[in-house]
Design an enzyme around this catalytic site. Structure first.
Site, PDB file in Angstrom:
ATOM      1  CG  ASP A   1      -2.197   0.882   0.926  1.00 24.96           C
ATOM      2  OD1 ASP A   1      -2.146   1.736   0.011  1.00 24.96           O
ATOM      3  OD2 ASP A   1      -3.209   0.738   1.646  1.00 24.96           O
TER       4      ASP A   1
HETATM    5  C1  BGC Z   1      -4.988   3.446   0.434  1.00 25.64           C
HETATM    6  C2  BGC Z   1      -5.192   2.540  -0.758  1.00 25.64           C
HETATM    7  C3  BGC Z   1      -5.037   3.339  -2.034  1.00 25.64           C
HETATM    8  C4  BGC Z   1      -3.676   3.994  -2.047  1.00 25.64           C
HETATM    9  C5  BGC Z   1      -3.371   4.768  -3.327  1.00 25.64           C
HETATM   10  C6  BGC Z   1      -3.722   4.267   0.315  1.00 25.64           C
HETATM   11  O1  BGC Z   1      -3.655   5.228   1.310  1.00 25.64           O
HETATM   12  O2  BGC Z   1      -4.952   2.650   1.600  1.00 25.64           O
HETATM   13  O3  BGC Z   1      -6.453   1.937  -0.691  1.00 25.64           O
HETATM   14  O4  BGC Z   1      -5.204   2.495  -3.146  1.00 25.64           O
HETATM   15  O5  BGC Z   1      -3.616   4.885  -0.949  1.00 25.64           O
HETATM   16  O6  BGC Z   1      -4.176   5.863  -3.488  1.00 25.64           O
END
Ligand code: BGC
Length: 732
Positions: free
Chosen positions: A277
Site C-alpha cells: 500500500d
Molecule cells: C490506500 C489505498 C489506495 C492507495 C493509493 C492508500 O492510502 O490505503 O487503498 O489504493 O492509498 O491511493
C-alpha cells in the site's frame, strides 16, 4: 510468523485459484506469455528490472520522471490522469531500450466523471450484476483517459462502522462480500483495467475501529471471514493484490511472508504481482520492525511484496541488497516476471502510438448515467415506514423539504472522487422533487443550515415554520462531508453537526417525518428512529442519485435495498454483526447472562433488513432431502408471496447453522440470496442449492472441515429469518 506452520495444512477449501484468463487481445496462450517474459527478462539489466518494481511518490514535476522512464527505470505511475502526460510517458516507454509499456494506476473505484453511489451501496442492492455494471462503467471512464490499472476492489469485511473505510467495501459478511468482489473484478476488467484487490488482509478489523491500527485475528477467523472475498477476486482474474497497512497478530502484512508468499502466492496459486500500500514499506520503520528504509525494503521484498508503492525503498536499495547477497537475483526475477506477466496479459505490449493518439477517448455519458441511476435506485434501504409515510402520493398535499443537502449540487459528499475532474450536470433533490409534484401537491423548501453538511444553522426557525405549514416533512441529513473514508474513524455515529437538534425541533411540530439519510456507513439512529415515521438510507447517491431518490420518495420506483451491515442501537454495541457465535449464557434478561444491562441486545436494524412499498409473506421452506452426504447437495425451496397491493422486489435470503460441531459455530451464516420481483398476490418458490462443502470451516490448525452433523437452514427477508428446517450432513 505464527501463520507459517498453519498454512501448510490448508487444503480442501483453498485450492489454487484458476489461472488468470488471458485477454483476447493479448498474444495468445499462457505458455507464449511465459516464453515472452523469459526472453525479455534475459535481456534486462538489474536496474531495468528494479525499474519494473516500483512507482515514485506523487512528487511533481513529471518531466524528470519521463526521462527516468526513457532510461527504463520506472515501469508504472500513480495518479496520472492527464492524457497529455500519459501520452508522454507512453512515448518515453516506447523509446526506452526494451520498450516495456507502463501501468498507469489510479483509485478508479466509483467516481471519476460521473459519480456512482459508493461500493457499500452497491452491496445494498444485493445485485452483484449491478456492481459489475458500475465497475465496468467506472473502468471505461478511466480507460478513456489512458489509465489501465485500478486500486480496486476493496473487499475488506468489517463489522465496525467506526472505521471510515467500510464505505469502500461490501459490509460485514464474507459470502456477500465474495459475490461483490468477483462481480467488481469482472466489471473493472471488462472495462479495460487491471484490478488490485485490496487490502490483503484483515484491514477491516482495526482495533477500536481506528484506521491503521493492529488487528488480532485467529486462523479460523482469517480463513473463514476475511480471506474468502480475496479468493473470489483471484478466481475472477484479479491481476494484482495490494497488501494492507495493518499488523496481524503483531506482524505487519507488508513484511509477512507467511501471508504474502505462503498463503497468497503458494497456497492460493496467485501468479500476478503484489503491491504494497501507499508508502507502507517505509512505514515498517514506524511499526518498529526495521531500523531504516533500507532494512524495511529488504524485509518487504523477502516477504513477497513485489512492488513498492511510492516509498522509494526498492529504487534506492534493492540493487545494493542484491550486490551484497541479502537478496538473490532469482527473487528479483520472480517479482519482475510477475509484473511483466500482467503487462502481457493486459495486452500492453501490443499497443502502438496509435492507441494513445486519440486520448482522451469519448465515453457514452448517457449510458454511464443510466447505470449510475439504476444502481442508486436499487441501493436505497427503507429502514422503517410507519403509517405509510412513504411514498409521497398525490394525496400528500404540502411537503416541507428541509436540509441544505437537499439543494446541494455536489455530486458526492463522500470520499474517493479524484479531484480535478470536470463534473457533469446533476440534479438536486429539491429540483428532482419539484419536477415530480402532482396537481394538489406543493413543495416548500427550507435549508435550515448554512452549509451542505448541517454543521451550522442558517435559519432554524424558518425551517420549523415551513414544517408547521406542511402535511409531511422530508428531512435530508448527511453524514458530515469530511468524516468518512480513509483515515476517518468516529466514536460517535449519530447525526453530526446541528442535524439532530433540527430533527428534535421538527419532531416537536408533530408532523410526519421522512428522514432521508446520506451516509457511507451505518449510523446510530436509535433516537431518530423514534422521531421519524420513515427512514430511507440513501448512502451517498452520486450524480444520478438525487433524481433516483425523488423517484423512490414519490413512489415512481419502490425501494428494494437491504442492509449489508448491521445498524447498531448504540456505539457501545460495536463491533456488531448477525453471524456471532452462540454463548454459554444467552441473554435471558437476568444477571449473569450475555448482554448489556443498559441497552437492548438486538441491533436497531439487522443485517439484510430493508422494506419496500409492499409486504411479503414467507409461506414455506421445503428440503429435497432431510440428509446430505459431505460431498453432496440438497435443494431448499422457499415460497414467498407478495401480500400487498403493489409490485415489489424482495431479497430472499438463506442462512444455515451447524448445531453441533467440533468448535462453536455462528448462530447464522448467509449461504445464498436472490432478488425477485413479485406482482401483488403473486407467490414464487425460489430454489437454492446447498452444497455440504460450502458449509465447512477452518480449525485452529488451518484445516478445512466439513463435519457430519445436524444443521438448521433458515430463510427470510433479513437475517431476522422467518422460516426454518432441519437437515443432517452424513459421512456418505
Ligand atoms: C490506500 C489505498 C489506495 C492507495 C493509493 C492508500 O492510502 O490505503 O487503498 O489504493 O492509498 O491511493
Amino acid at each position: 510468523m505464527r501463520f507459517l506452520l498453519v498454512f501448510t495444512l490448508l487444503g480442501l477449501s483453498l485450492a489454487p485459484a484458476a489461472a488468470n484468463p488471458v485477454r483476447p487481445e493479448t498474444l495468445g496462450s499462457a505458455a507464449a506469455i511465459e516464453a515472452a517474459v523469459d526472453r525479455l527478462l534475459a535481456r534486462m539489466t538489474l536496474k531495468e528490472k528494479i525499474g519494473q518494481l516500483h512507482f515514485p511518490s506523487l512528487a511533481f514535476p513529471h518531466e524528470p520522471q519521463i526521462e527516468a522512464v526513457r532510461r527504463g527505470e520506472i515501469g508504472a505511475m500513480l495518479n496520472v490522469v492527464d492524457p497529455r502526460y500519459i501520452k508522454a510517458f507512453a512515448a518515453a516507454a516506447r523509446e526506452s531500450r526494451l520498450g516495456i509499456p507502463m501501468l498507469y494506476a489510479i483509485d478508479a473505484i466509483y467516481a471519476l466523471k460521473i459519480t456512482f453511489p459508493p461500493p457499500l451501496a452497491w452491496a445494498a442492492t444485493w445485485r452483484p450484476d449491478l456492481a459489475e455494471l458500475a465497475a465496468y462503467d467506472v473502468a471505461r471512464e478511466a480507460r478513456a483517459l489512458g489509465v489501465n490499472w485500478t486500486f480496486a476492489p476493496m473487499v475488506d469485511v468489517s463489522r465496525d462502522p467506526r472505521w471510515g473505510r467500510v464505505i469502500e467495501g461490501a459490509g460485514e459478511d464474507a459470502f456477500l462480500a465474495s459475490a461483490f468482489s468477483a462481480a467488481r473484478v469482472k466489471g473493472y476488467r471488462r472495462g479495460g483495467l487491471a484490478t488490485s484487490v485490496k487490502h490483503f488482509v484483515g484491514y477491516g478489523a482495526p482495533e477500536g475501529g481506528r484506521d491503521y491500527t493492529g488487528t488480532e485475528i485467529s486462523t479460523p477467523e482469517l480463513l473463514d471471514r476475511y480471506l474468502p472475498p480475496f479468493k473470489a477476486a483471484l478466481d475472477a482474474g484479479s491481476e494484482t493484490v495490494m497488501a494492507s497497512f495493518n499488523t496481524i497478530n503483531g506482524v505487519p502484512v507488508t513484511m509477512n511472508r507467511a501471508l504474502v508468499t505462503d498463503l497468497l502466492k503458494k497456497r492460493l496459486g496467485f501468479d500476478g504481482f503484489v503491491t504494497s500500500d501507499f508508502v507502507a514499506i517505509g512505514e515498517l520503520v514506524a511499526h518498529g520492525v526495521a531500523r531504516d528504509l533500507e532494512e524495511a525494503s529488504v524485509l518487504a521484498f523477502k516477504a513477497g511484496i513485489d512492488f513498492d508503492m511510492a516509498s522509494g525503498g526498492y529504487d534506492l536499495y534493492l540493487a545494493r541488497a542484491v550486490a551484497d547477497g541479502r537478496i538473490k537475483v532469482g527473487a528479483i526475477d520472480d517479482a519482475v516476471r510477475r509484473v511483466l506477466r500482467v503487462k502481457y496479459r493486459l495486452g500492453l505490449f501490443d499497443q502502438t502510438e496509435a492507441d494513445f493518439a486519440n486520448l482522451p477517448r469519448p465515453v457514452d455519458d448517457a449510458a454511464v448515467r443510466r447505470s449510475a441511476r439504476e444502481v442508486a435506485r436499487e441501493s436505497f434501504v427503507m429502514l422503517k415506514n410507519d403509517k405509510a409515510a412513504l411514498p409521497l402520493t398525490a394525496a400528500t398535499g404540502r411537503i416541507a423539504l428541509i436540509g441544505s443537502s437537499a439543494d446541494s449540487a455536489q455530486h458526492d459528499h463522500s470520499w474517493w472522487g479524484p479531484s480535478g475532474h470536470q463534473k457533469p450536470e446533476t440534479e438536486t433533490l429539491r429540483a428532482a422533487l419539484e419536477h415530480r409534484m402532482r396537481p394538489g401537491q406543493t413543495l416548500e423548501y427550507a435549508p435550515a443550515f448554512a452549509d451542505p453538511c448541517g454543521r451550522e444553522f442558517k435559519d432554524k426557525d424558518a425551517a420549523i415554520a415551513v414544517a408547521k405549514r406542511a402535511d409531511v416533512v422530508v428531512y435530508n441529513v448527511i453524514e458530515d462531508c469530511e468524516i468518512q473514508g480513509e483515515g476517518v474513524s468516529r466514536t460517535k455515529l449519530g447525526l453530526s453537526g446541528q442535524q439532530k437538534t433540527m430533527l428534535d425541533a421538527l419532531a416537536q411540530t408533530g408532523k410526519p417525518i421522512v428522514l432521508v439519510v446520506e451516509t457511507g456507513r451505518p449510523l446510530v439512529l436509535a433516537e431518530a428512529s423514534q422521531q421519524a415515521d420513515a427512514i430511507l438510507i440513501a448512502w451517498h447517491p452520486g450524480t444520478e442519485g438525487r433524481t433516483a431518490l425523488a423517484e423512490v420518495l414519490t413512489g415512481e420506483v419502490a425501494p428494494s435495498g437491504k442492509l449489508p451491515m448491521t445498524f447498531p442501537r448504540a456505539e457501545g454495541q460495536i463491533p456488531m454483526s448477525y453471524n456471532v457465535l452462540p454463548t454459554g449464557r444467552p441473554w435471558t434478561g437476568s444477571r449473569y447472562t450475555t448482554g448489556y444491562v443498559d441497552e437492548k441486545q438486538t441491533p436497531l436494524y439487522p443485517f439484510g433488513h430493508g422494506l419496500t412499498y409492499t409486504t411479503f409473506a414467507y409461506d414455506k421452506i421445503v428440503l429435497s432431502e432431510p440428509k446430505m452426504p459431505v460431498k453432496g447437495t440438497i435443494d431448499v425451496d422457499v415460497t414467498v408471496r407478495n401480500t400487498g397491493s403493489r409490485a415489489g422486489a424482495e431479497v430472499v435470503q438463506l442462512y444455515t447453522r451447524q448445531l453441533v460441531a467440533s468448535r462453536s459455530r455462528p448462530v447464522k451464516e448467509l449461504r445464498a440470496f436472490e432478488k425477485i420481483t413479485l406482482k401483488p398476490g403473486e407467490a414464487r418458490t425460489v430454489r437454492f442449492r446447498l452444497k455440504a462443502q460450502d458449509l465447512g470451516f477452518h480449525n485452529d490448525a488451518g484445516r478445512f472441515l466439513v463435519e457430519a452433523a445436524p444443521y438448521t437452514v433458515m430463510a427470510g427477508g433479513s437475517s431476522d429469518t422467518a422460516l426454518l428446517a432441519d437437515f443432517v450432513v452424513t459421512r456418505d
